[in-house]
Scaffold this motif. Structure first.
Motif, mmCIF file in Angstrom:
data_model
loop_
_atom_site.group_PDB
_atom_site.id
_atom_site.type_symbol
_atom_site.label_atom_id
_atom_site.label_comp_id
_atom_site.label_asym_id
_atom_site.label_seq_id
_atom_site.Cartn_x
_atom_site.Cartn_y
_atom_site.Cartn_z
ATOM 1 N N SER A 12 0.829 -1.201 0.000
ATOM 2 C CA SER A 12 0.000 0.000 0.000
ATOM 3 C C SER A 12 0.866 1.255 0.000
ATOM 4 N N LEU A 13 1.973 1.201 0.752
ATOM 5 C CA LEU A 13 2.902 2.323 0.803
ATOM 6 C C LEU A 13 3.496 2.587 -0.579
ATOM 7 N N ALA A 14 3.915 1.528 -1.260
ATOM 8 C CA ALA A 14 4.472 1.658 -2.606
ATOM 9 C C ALA A 14 3.417 2.192 -3.578
ATOM 10 N N PHE A 15 2.206 1.688 -3.470
ATOM 11 C CA PHE A 15 1.121 2.124 -4.343
ATOM 12 C C PHE A 15 0.813 3.611 -4.136
ATOM 13 N N THR A 16 0.857 4.043 -2.893
ATOM 14 C CA THR A 16 0.614 5.455 -2.581
ATOM 15 C C THR A 16 1.654 6.342 -3.248
ATOM 16 N N MET A 17 2.927 5.955 -3.181
ATOM 17 C CA MET A 17 3.981 6.754 -3.783
ATOM 18 C C MET A 17 3.879 6.759 -5.303
ATOM 19 N N LEU A 18 3.479 5.645 -5.899
ATOM 20 C CA LEU A 18 3.263 5.590 -7.344
ATOM 21 C C LEU A 18 2.169 6.578 -7.742
ATOM 22 N N TYR B 269 -7.716 6.835 -11.784
ATOM 23 C CA TYR B 269 -8.229 5.609 -11.174
ATOM 24 C C TYR B 269 -7.499 5.260 -9.878
ATOM 25 N N PHE B 270 -6.204 5.542 -9.845
ATOM 26 C CA PHE B 270 -5.399 5.147 -8.689
ATOM 27 C C PHE B 270 -5.647 6.020 -7.474
ATOM 28 N N LEU B 271 -5.867 7.332 -7.696
ATOM 29 C CA LEU B 271 -5.968 8.272 -6.575
ATOM 30 C C LEU B 271 -7.091 7.912 -5.603
ATOM 31 N N PRO B 272 -8.305 7.624 -6.083
ATOM 32 C CA PRO B 272 -9.358 7.239 -5.125
ATOM 33 C C PRO B 272 -9.005 5.978 -4.339
ATOM 34 N N VAL B 273 -8.318 5.036 -5.024
ATOM 35 C CA VAL B 273 -7.927 3.805 -4.337
ATOM 36 C C VAL B 273 -6.900 4.101 -3.249
ATOM 37 N N VAL C 282 -7.536 6.083 4.206
ATOM 38 C CA VAL C 282 -8.695 6.330 5.069
ATOM 39 C C VAL C 282 -9.073 5.063 5.828
ATOM 40 N N PHE C 283 -9.089 3.932 5.110
ATOM 41 C CA PHE C 283 -9.422 2.657 5.751
ATOM 42 C C PHE C 283 -8.407 2.315 6.829
ATOM 43 N N LEU C 284 -7.130 2.532 6.525
ATOM 44 C CA LEU C 284 -6.071 2.225 7.483
ATOM 45 C C LEU C 284 -6.228 3.069 8.745
ATOM 46 N N ILE C 285 -6.450 4.374 8.544
ATOM 47 C CA ILE C 285 -6.552 5.275 9.687
ATOM 48 C C ILE C 285 -7.790 4.969 10.523
ATOM 49 N N VAL C 286 -8.940 4.839 9.850
ATOM 50 C CA VAL C 286 -10.193 4.610 10.564
ATOM 51 C C VAL C 286 -10.186 3.260 11.282
#
Length: 312
Positions: A26-32, A186-190, A196-200
């Motif tokens: 998820s961290l890698a995907f966020t940076m991409l 497409y990637f940004l909402p994911v 958000v899911f991680l934090i909540v």
């Protein structure tokens, strides 16, 4: 020394190894996703306004950690809390600052450029920055030794997880801008949904820790975040001529990509509970505080415009 210091220091968030691997992905995907959102015009703004970009970048990458370290020495929190504060301060700017800048009537192009610079620089330097700043406060340095953080492995692991997707995203953005824009759409909402899911879910699953130590955590996060906004506003006020740029810098320094910081805490820092609570709480609070501040700027503009119109 803060209340509940010994108890909160012992709080640890346990994770299944498979979940930890998923968080790394998820961290890698966020940076991409961050890299795919960068556009050629963002780089042109830097060439056209180098002085203001340098000022803004120094405010975010240097002034905020320095002020944070000063605050830590002033209030002397336990090591895990101090670690969370320093990680939050070392994180790159969050893209939500661009939206808040627009709401506040700030310079959106300046905001986007600062986010881009901090994202690229911090991605490359973040593990080094975290180790550097934590090394300047004895308790945090000792904590990293206590939880057996291999500093070399931390640098290599974090750098690989951050730099490879960033480089890939920048390459696509440069050579295939249309493809990058489509992927980002497409990637940004994911990516946002993952954070958000991680934090909540993290706050829900650790609600007992939050309830038990909220009286310790909340004042620190609120005060620290307010100080971050103040650092951005003050430096902008004294160095930038444009009111719109001052507002942009205010949000760039006050809004940090603490979702990224939280992922690092959970995957690389042994899940220290107090650290995760500080960074996770910051991830939610700075959005609330940012929207309040942006709304106040907008309201101020309307009041001034009404006064000006009435005086004519």
């Amino acid at each position: 020394m803060l209340e509940n210091a010994d108890a909160i220091q012992d709080a640890v968030i346990k994770m299944d190894p498979s979940v930890q691997k998923l968080l790394s992905v998820s961290l890698a995907f966020t940076m991409l996703t961050v890299a795919l959102g960068l556009k050629p015009e963002d780089f042109r703004f830097i060439k056209e306004h180098p002085q203001s970009v340098v000022i803004g970048s120094l405010a975010q990458l240097l002034a905020l950690p320095v002020v944070t370290l000063g605050l830590i020495y002033l209030i002397t929190p336990e090591a895990g809390i101090a670690l969370g504060m320093l990680i939050a301060a070392a994180c790159p700017g969050g893209t939500i600052s661009n939206l808040l800048t627009r709401i506040a009537g700030g310079d959106a192009a300046y905001s986007v450029s600062l986010t881009m610079v901090s994202s690229i620089f911090s991605t490359a330097a973040l593990p080094f920055a975290i180790l550097f700043w934590t090394g300047l406060y004895g308790p945090t340095s000792t904590l990293l030794d206590t939880i057996n953080i291999d500093r070399v492995e931390f640098i290599i692991g974090t750098s690989i997880t951050l730099l490879i997707p960033l480089a890939l995203g920048l390459t696509i953005s440069h050579h295939k801008p249309a493809l990058a824009a489509k992927m980002n759409r497409y990637f940004l909402p994911v990516a946002i949904g993952i954070l958000v899911f991680l934090i909540v879910s993290g706050l829900v699953n650790n609600s007992d820790l939050i309830l038990k130590y909220g009286s310790t955590i909340y004042p620190i996060v609120i005060g620290h975040n307010a100080l971050a906004f103040l650092v951005g506003f003050s430096i902008g006020k004294f160095t930038l001529k444009s009111v719109r740029k001052v507002r942009a810098l205010t949000f760039e320094v006050g809004i940090q990509n603490t979702g990224l910081g939280l992922l690092i805490v959970l995957t690389q820092m042994g899940g220290v509970g107090s650290t995760a609570l500080i960074v996770g709480t910051w991830s939610i609070w700075h959005l609330f505080a940012g929207f309040l501040l942006a709304s106040s700027f907008r309201l101020s503009d309307r009041i001034n415009a009404a006064k000006h119109q009435a005086a004519e």
